[in-house]
Design an enzyme around this catalytic site. Structure first.
Site, mmCIF file in Angstrom:
data_model
loop_
_atom_site.group_PDB
_atom_site.id
_atom_site.type_symbol
_atom_site.label_atom_id
_atom_site.label_comp_id
_atom_site.label_asym_id
_atom_site.label_seq_id
_atom_site.Cartn_x
_atom_site.Cartn_y
_atom_site.Cartn_z
ATOM 1 N N SER A 143 135.183 50.044 96.530
ATOM 2 C CA SER A 143 134.583 50.944 97.512
ATOM 3 C C SER A 143 135.510 52.130 97.705
ATOM 4 C CB SER A 143 134.438 50.202 98.848
ATOM 5 O OG SER A 143 134.055 51.077 99.884
ATOM 6 N N TYR A 156 137.585 44.807 105.621
ATOM 7 C CA TYR A 156 136.827 45.384 104.497
ATOM 8 C C TYR A 156 137.755 46.267 103.660
ATOM 9 C CZ TYR A 156 132.902 47.499 102.001
ATOM 10 O OH TYR A 156 132.023 47.906 101.025
#
Ligand SMILES: NC(=O)c1ccc[n+]([C@@H]2O[C@H](COP(=O)([O-])OP(=O)(O)OC[C@H]3O[C@@H](n4cnc5c(N)ncnc54)[C@H](O)[C@@H]3O)[C@@H](O)[C@H]2O)c1
Length: 251
Positions: A143, A156
């Site tokens: 990401s 995350y």
């Protein structure tokens, strides 16, 4: 993009980027194992692929459970005799969008288990087989949050930085073994995961879009295109890299 007849596993393929990736591989005549913790959603994608003349089979697995990932890889080998490509795509976000001091242990443990440890399990098991067959390709879905800081998103962010680190380290270990490992780093991409983030505040959509130079979110098909390209024979000299698809936000 040459991926014809390659045996491909895509995890988290019941939705979003994983589903688009599975369909894109099938369109290019790869044989796709559609894996997800939600078997019903994986089956819907397999049905779609098979209806369109592709080849997709479902093997459900929770990537956070080693024995289930072991079964996923071993069932794929029993069926096809080899594993050419693994796409470690399954991922989750935290339930609560809060600063580090307020972060819940549950949001830490769950996100790390799926996004980080799940990728380790997949790589460990796939690489064992790929080393045996002396070829293979892994694409990890990291990401933008694995490349730069983000707020209220600690587990995350930690998990995706870890995916980038694991990608580069394992790529170095296996470069001489005819096995390539790369990562794709999407920015904000339209999917159920993004919908959850947008539902946190009423002005979130406007805030996010205002940060993106292209002024729009990514489409899952755009991410899928990069994944299939990295897994294809068009990119034989690329390993240990991160490809960022983010509409310019990282600039
Ligand atoms: N959408 C974005 O904006 C965005 C941005 C950057 C990175 N990503 C990454 O892309 C990947 C796919 O995200 P998405 O947006 O398509 O999300 P999504 O929620 O649409 O799909 C995720 C899929 O993973 C499955 N899944 C969840 N936990 C699992 C587990 N333990 N084992 C197996 N399957 C599991 C879900 O059932 C779902 O089908 C994730 O790794 C995510 O972190 C997404």
């Amino acid at each position: 993009m040459e991926v014809k007849d390659k045996i491909v596993i895509v995890t988290g393929a019941g939705s979003g980027i994983g589903a688009a990736t599975a369909k894109h591989f099938a369109k290019h005549q790869a044989k796709v194992v559609i894996s997800d913790i939600r078997e019903d959603k994986a089956q819907e994608i397999a049905d779609e692929i098979n209806k369109d003349g592709g080849e997709g089979v479902v093997i459900a697995a929770n990537v956070a459970k080693f024995d289930e990932v072991e079964q996923l890889v071993s069932k794929t080998i029993s069926r096809y005799g080899r594993l050419d490509v693994l796409v470690n795509n399954a991922g989750v976000g935290p339930k609560n969008i809060v600063r580090t001091a307020e972060y819940t242990l549950e949001d830490w443990d769950n996100v790390i288990a799926v996004n980080q440890t799940g990728v380790f399990y997949g790589m460990k098991l796939a690489l064992k087989q790929m080393a045996k067959q002396k070829s293979g390709n892994i694409v990890n879905i990291a990401s933008l949050a694995g490349l730069k800081a983000s707020i209220n998103n600690l587990s995350y962010c930690a998990s995706k930085f870890a995916v980038v680190g694991m990608t580069k380290s394992a790529a170095l270990e296996y470069a001489s073994k005819n096995i390539r490992i790369n990562a794709v780093c999407p920015g904000y991409t339209e999917s159920p995961l993004l919908d959850k983030l947008l539902s946190v505040r009423s002005d979130m959509d406007q805030r996010l879009k205002s940060m993106i130079p292209m002024n729009r979110y990514g489409q899952v098909e755009e991410i899928a295109e990069a994944v299939v390209w990295l897994a294809s024979d068009s990119t034989k000299f690329i390993t240990g890299q991160t490809i960022t698809l983010d509409g310019g936000i990282s600039l």
